[in-house]
Design an enzyme around this catalytic site. Structure first.
Site, mmCIF file in Angstrom:
data_model
loop_
_atom_site.group_PDB
_atom_site.id
_atom_site.type_symbol
_atom_site.label_atom_id
_atom_site.label_comp_id
_atom_site.label_asym_id
_atom_site.label_seq_id
_atom_site.Cartn_x
_atom_site.Cartn_y
_atom_site.Cartn_z
ATOM 1 C CD GLU A 318 31.222 -12.970 1.428
ATOM 2 O OE1 GLU A 318 30.634 -12.666 0.359
ATOM 3 O OE2 GLU A 318 32.434 -13.257 1.479
ATOM 4 C CE LYS A 321 31.889 -16.369 -0.764
ATOM 5 N NZ LYS A 321 33.330 -16.557 -0.941
ATOM 6 C CD GLU A 327 34.078 -21.970 0.247
ATOM 7 O OE1 GLU A 327 33.877 -20.826 -0.209
ATOM 8 O OE2 GLU A 327 35.166 -22.573 0.127
#
Length: 362
Positions: A318, A321, A327
């Site tokens: 993702e 993030k 992350e």
């Protein structure tokens, strides 16, 4: 009293749809903090092609829930932290939320659970005091729509809700949380035959203690193991140790009958230069070996017969993030739906799975 409690649980289970009671199982977290992800329709096709039959969402996006309709995939939806305040204060808000986000989709979209909030205890907006009233209002709304026997309510907690987690036998909840929120939550989960959702990340434990924790111990690979001096049990991986710390914490408060579901766990395939364990090889090993353990009905040293449902984090990398590089790289698939690394999701997939240790791991 104990027999009555067991009989009550059995009767409740009999008259409910099967809810996480069909043995150990694997699901995935479908996060969408990114601007380059495929359509929900394509994602559902991907899930089905991989044999994934459980998915956990972080919202109630209409496109996603519509795409999951008729798929046979069991779904956990989320009521975000920022809505806890209104849900806790007004039953009418809970009724409206449920009607709009659950009732109109269920049962064609097989919503089996509602996660009320996510890691609320570490929410910087301090929404903890609204959690239990919000959970109760959502349950009242489920009763109103006669869905309380087929949809369960829980709230994922971070492992940091424990005041002590090492060694596992010392597992206990933070004292300041016990009376105001932990006990009321556990009472609610017991009364509704639900389960405690826990997010556990051995990756972070390893990163913080790489000088004393071996990589093999973190990745379910062969290692000498560690004996817990408190209970005499031997542990061969961090995951088991963390889950048993939760079981021990439940035991301290006499809530052994409350089941545990691992609502998030995973390993990043990429990280910053100081995130020494983040790599595709290590991510493949962690997730692959974990799936092998779970689908072989592997319990923990403290609870050998615990049938755990585990949701891997996450389906996609993702890019939206913030924070460390890791992350943004917990995904098992790239946004173009190509695999970041190979990982089995089913018993059939395990037949060809082989963990190949990375050079120098230990």
């Amino acid at each position: 009293m104990h027999c009555i409690l067991i009989l009550s649980i059995l009767i409740s289970s009999y008259f409910s749809l099967p809810l996480l009671a069909d043995g150990s199982s694997i699901g995935v977290n479908y996060g969408r903090i990114a601007n380059n992800l495929p359509s929900a329709f394509k994602v559902v096709k991907l899930l089905k092609s991989q044999g994934i039959d459980r998915v956990k969402l972080y919202d109630t996006d209409p496109a996603v829930l519509k795409s999951l309709s008729g798929s046979g995939i069991k779904v956990t939806v989320n009521l975000p932290n920022e809505q806890l305040f209104h849900t806790a204060r007004k039953l009418s808000y809970a009724l409206t939320w449920l009607q709009k986000n659950v009732v109109v989709y269920h049962p064609k979209t097989q919503i089996e659970a509602i996660a009320v909030g996510n890691e609320v205890f570490v929410d910087t907006h301090n929404t903890t005091k609204y959690l239990i009233p919000a959970m109760k209002n959502i349950h009242k709304a489920l009763v109103k729509f006669n869905l309380h026997n087929s949809i369960k309510i829980s709230s994922p907690i971070a492992l940091s809700a424990l005041g002590s987690s090492y060694p596992s036998s010392t597992g206990s909840f933070k004292p300041e949380l016990i009376e105001p929120v932990i006990k009321p939550m556990l009472n609610f989960l017991r009364e509704t035959s639900s389960y405690l959702m826990v997010n556990v990340y051995p990756f972070f434990a390893y990163e913080s203690n790489a000088d004393v924790i071996s990589l093999n111990y973190a990745l379910f690979r062969e290692n000498p193991g560690n004996v817990d001096p408190g209970n005499g049990l031997k542990y061969y991986n961090i995951f088991d140790a963390q889950i048993d710390a939760v079981f021990a914490a439940l035991n301290v408060l006499q809530y052994d009958d409350v089941r545990v579901v691992v609502s998030e766990t995973g390993w990043p395939s990429k990280g910053d230069s100081n995130e020494v364990g983040a790599s595709p090889q290590n991510a493949a090993a962690y997730n692959g070996n974990l799936v092998k353990k779970i689908l072989n009905n592997g319990g923990t040293p403290l609870r050998p017969n615990a049938n755990l449902t585990v949701y891997l984090f996450a389906l996609f990398n993702e890019n939206g993030k913030v924070g460390l590089t890791s992350e943004r790289n917990f995904g098992m698939f790239y946004p173009d739906m190509k695999k970041v690394y190979d990982v089995p999701f089913t018993v059939a997939g395990l037949k060809s799975y082989r963990d190949v240790p990375a050079p120098g791991s230990g």
